[in-house]
Design an enzyme around this catalytic site. Sequence first.
Site, PDB file in Angstrom:
ATOM      1  N   HIS A  35       0.843  -1.190   0.000  1.00  0.00           N
ATOM      2  CA  HIS A  35       0.000   0.000   0.000  1.00  0.00           C
ATOM      3  C   HIS A  35       0.886   1.251   0.000  1.00  0.00           C
ATOM      4  O   HIS A  35       2.051   1.188   0.390  1.00  0.00           O
ATOM      5  CB  HIS A  35      -0.832   0.088   1.288  1.00  0.00           C
ATOM      6  N   TYR A  36       0.329   2.394  -0.371  1.00  0.00           N
ATOM      7  CA  TYR A  36       0.920   3.655   0.079  1.00  0.00           C
ATOM      8  C   TYR A  36      -0.010   4.271   1.111  1.00  0.00           C
ATOM      9  O   TYR A  36      -1.203   3.949   1.172  1.00  0.00           O
ATOM     10  CB  TYR A  36       1.245   4.608  -1.065  1.00  0.00           C
ATOM     11  N   THR A  37       0.550   5.162   1.939  1.00  0.00           N
ATOM     12  CA  THR A  37      -0.243   5.723   3.035  1.00  0.00           C
ATOM     13  C   THR A  37      -1.276   6.723   2.537  1.00  0.00           C
ATOM     14  O   THR A  37      -2.361   6.838   3.118  1.00  0.00           O
ATOM     15  CB  THR A  37       0.670   6.395   4.073  1.00  0.00           C
ATOM     16  N   GLU A 100       2.471  -0.831   4.619  1.00  0.00           N
ATOM     17  CA  GLU A 100       2.163   0.549   4.238  1.00  0.00           C
ATOM     18  C   GLU A 100       3.468   1.281   3.946  1.00  0.00           C
ATOM     19  O   GLU A 100       4.425   1.217   4.732  1.00  0.00           O
ATOM     20  CB  GLU A 100       1.422   1.269   5.366  1.00  0.00           C
ATOM     21  N   HIS A 142      -2.441  -3.012  -3.430  1.00  0.00           N
ATOM     22  CA  HIS A 142      -3.783  -2.827  -2.875  1.00  0.00           C
ATOM     23  C   HIS A 142      -4.786  -2.632  -4.009  1.00  0.00           C
ATOM     24  O   HIS A 142      -5.920  -3.117  -3.953  1.00  0.00           O
ATOM     25  CB  HIS A 142      -3.781  -1.622  -1.938  1.00  0.00           C
ATOM     26  N   ASP A 152      -3.378   2.484  -4.902  1.00  0.00           N
ATOM     27  CA  ASP A 152      -2.045   2.352  -4.334  1.00  0.00           C
ATOM     28  C   ASP A 152      -1.433   0.960  -4.501  1.00  0.00           C
ATOM     29  O   ASP A 152      -2.182  -0.013  -4.587  1.00  0.00           O
ATOM     30  CB  ASP A 152      -2.071   2.747  -2.854  1.00  0.00           C
TER      31      ASP A 152
END
Length: 254
Positions: A35-37, A100, A142, A152
């Site tokens: 994921h990215y935040t 993340e 994700h 993401d």
Amino acid sequence: MSVKTDTSLPAARLRPSPNHNDRPEGARIDLLILHYTGMESGAAALQRLIDPRSEVSAHYLVEEDGTILQLVPEARRAWHAGVAFWAGARDINDRSIGIEIVNPGHEYGYRPFPEAQIAAVTELARDICARHAIAAERVLAHSDVAPARKQDPGELFPWAELAANGVGVWVDPEPVGGGRYLQEGEEGQPVEALQSMLALFGYEVPIDGVFGDATRLAVTAFQRHYRPQTVDGVADMSTISTLHRLLQRRPGLG
């Protein structure tokens, strides 16, 4: 008595989140989700991931300088994937590890991921996959498991670099060019063949010969991960050929 992280990587340290619960009895960890935040800062993302009111977490957070924080023990079910699907499985949290990666994302100024961060993500992911015997084709974005909701870690994420270092799968995409393409609103056997390939790959799509919204979203997610030069939801020859070549590399399918 000191408490250690699951990974033996020296860069990792604990920052516990309360947002987790039991995995189902007998559940096998066989997916790694990146994921990215998608928040304005790493500090804001961390606070959300450890806030019990958010009901959101991940097993790890990797900061831009490469610092690795473990938020949830791997044996526990972190709340990172949400409503999702992959290859017949609906509760992705039951069977996955979530990482993340600090990045503001598309909403707050999406930018390339720093080298130190990618080096840390690669090392962490390789360690997780080795310990849990996670197959390379089950290292996912994700956006792969939730294409209707998520983008993401996005088209700037260097999947090719990770694969070159033993994490995930990659083939050099076919060059974007002319030729036949399929897009939303079209119907017929070529659409059904495309849907069959996407479903075999793992995406949730109907196999009905109608290029509808679900098919467009799956194509977009595939492009974002495996053919990031153009992300438009149109199944051009570059997209279809890249998908076909990846399927050929699957154990038992090639």
